[in-house]
Design an enzyme around this catalytic site. Structure first.
Site, short mmCIF file in Angstrom:
data_model
loop_
_atom_site.label_atom_id
_atom_site.label_comp_id
_atom_site.label_asym_id
_atom_site.label_seq_id
_atom_site.Cartn_x
_atom_site.Cartn_y
_atom_site.Cartn_z
N SER A 131 0.86 -1.30 -0.13
CA SER A 131 0.00 -0.02 0.04
C SER A 131 0.91 1.13 0.12
O SER A 131 2.00 1.20 0.42
CB SER A 131 -0.90 -0.22 1.24
OG SER A 131 -1.49 1.32 1.59
N TYR A 144 -1.86 0.20 10.22
CA TYR A 144 -1.83 -0.49 8.86
C TYR A 144 -0.67 -0.30 8.12
O TYR A 144 0.03 -0.95 7.39
CB TYR A 144 -3.16 -0.07 8.03
CG TYR A 144 -3.07 -0.48 6.82
CD1 TYR A 144 -3.96 -1.94 6.69
CD2 TYR A 144 -2.79 0.08 5.55
CE1 TYR A 144 -3.86 -2.66 5.43
CE2 TYR A 144 -3.07 -0.45 4.26
CZ TYR A 144 -3.54 -1.66 4.31
OH TYR A 144 -3.59 -2.29 3.11
#
Length: 218
Positions: A131, A144
């Site tokens: 990501s 995250y």
């Protein structure tokens, strides 16, 4: 010779879209996800093998590796978002953070370790889905993002240690998925890219087999 792929998180989103793309190209697929009903439905659609379970479970990892004595592609797509609404790091609960590390970092490494002999034998490839939160300072995404940063460095070192196996850590960008909707809301998620478009780019990556490294899929 039929190519074989093992895809985690394959019951929806990018995992399912990639499975559809590979199935159209004649790949044999072994699919896993926690949601057994959705996974079985996807496997029936694609003529794939479904092995439902949790990738953080060592027994499940053993079952998956046992199902792929010959393996050309491992896609570590299964991922957790963590606590929602996304909290700042100052108040991030530590136990959920440990669980997120287990899902997003330890579990992919465990599956890599279990399948490396098969991947080496076929000069296969590994795709670890990452990501832009791994290297961007986005408020609320610290937990995250930290797990994805760890996965990226794990991938980077693995690529140096395993020259006969291609290793790509792939940033799919924002996609219209359940995970994004949980993070930013349905309206913003609906405006994001269709996972099928990202899956097509990822399939092209696998076909062209560039050098190991970080890739952007959008």
């Amino acid at each position: 010779m039929t190519n074989t792929a093992l895809i985690t998180g394959a019951s929806r989103g990018l995992g399912l879209a990639l499975a559809r793309s590979l199935a159209e190209a004649g790949w044999h697929l072994v699919l896993t996800a926690r949601g057994a009903a959705d996974l079985e439905k996807a496997a029936a659609e694609l003529g794939a093998t479904a092995i439902p379970g949790d990738v953080t479970d060592p027994g499940h990892v053993a079952r998956l590796s046992g199902a792929v004595p010959e393996l050309d592609l491992l896609v570590n797509n299964a991922s957790g978002l963590g606590v929602t609404p996304l909290p700042p790091l100052a108040g991030y609960p530590l136990e959920p953070f440990r669980e997120l590390l287990e899902t997003n970092v330890t579990a992919p490494l465990a599956l890599i370790q279990a399948t490396l002999p098969a991947l080496r034998a076929r000069r296969g490839a590994i795709v670890n889905i990452t990501s832009d939160a791994a290297n961007g300072a986005y408020e609320g995404w610290g937990g995250y993002g930290a797990t994805k940063a760890a996965l990226e460095q794990l991938s980077n070192v693995l690529a140096a240690e395993e020259p006969d196996v291609a290793v790509w850590w792939a940033d799919p960008g924002e996609m219209n998925t359940r995970m994004l909707a949980d993070a930013v809301g349905e309206q913003e998620a609906a405006a994001a890219t269709d996972p099928a478009k990202v899956a097509a780019t990822l399939h092209d990556l696998v076909r062209s087999r560039p050098a190991s490294g970080r890739v952007s899929l959008q």
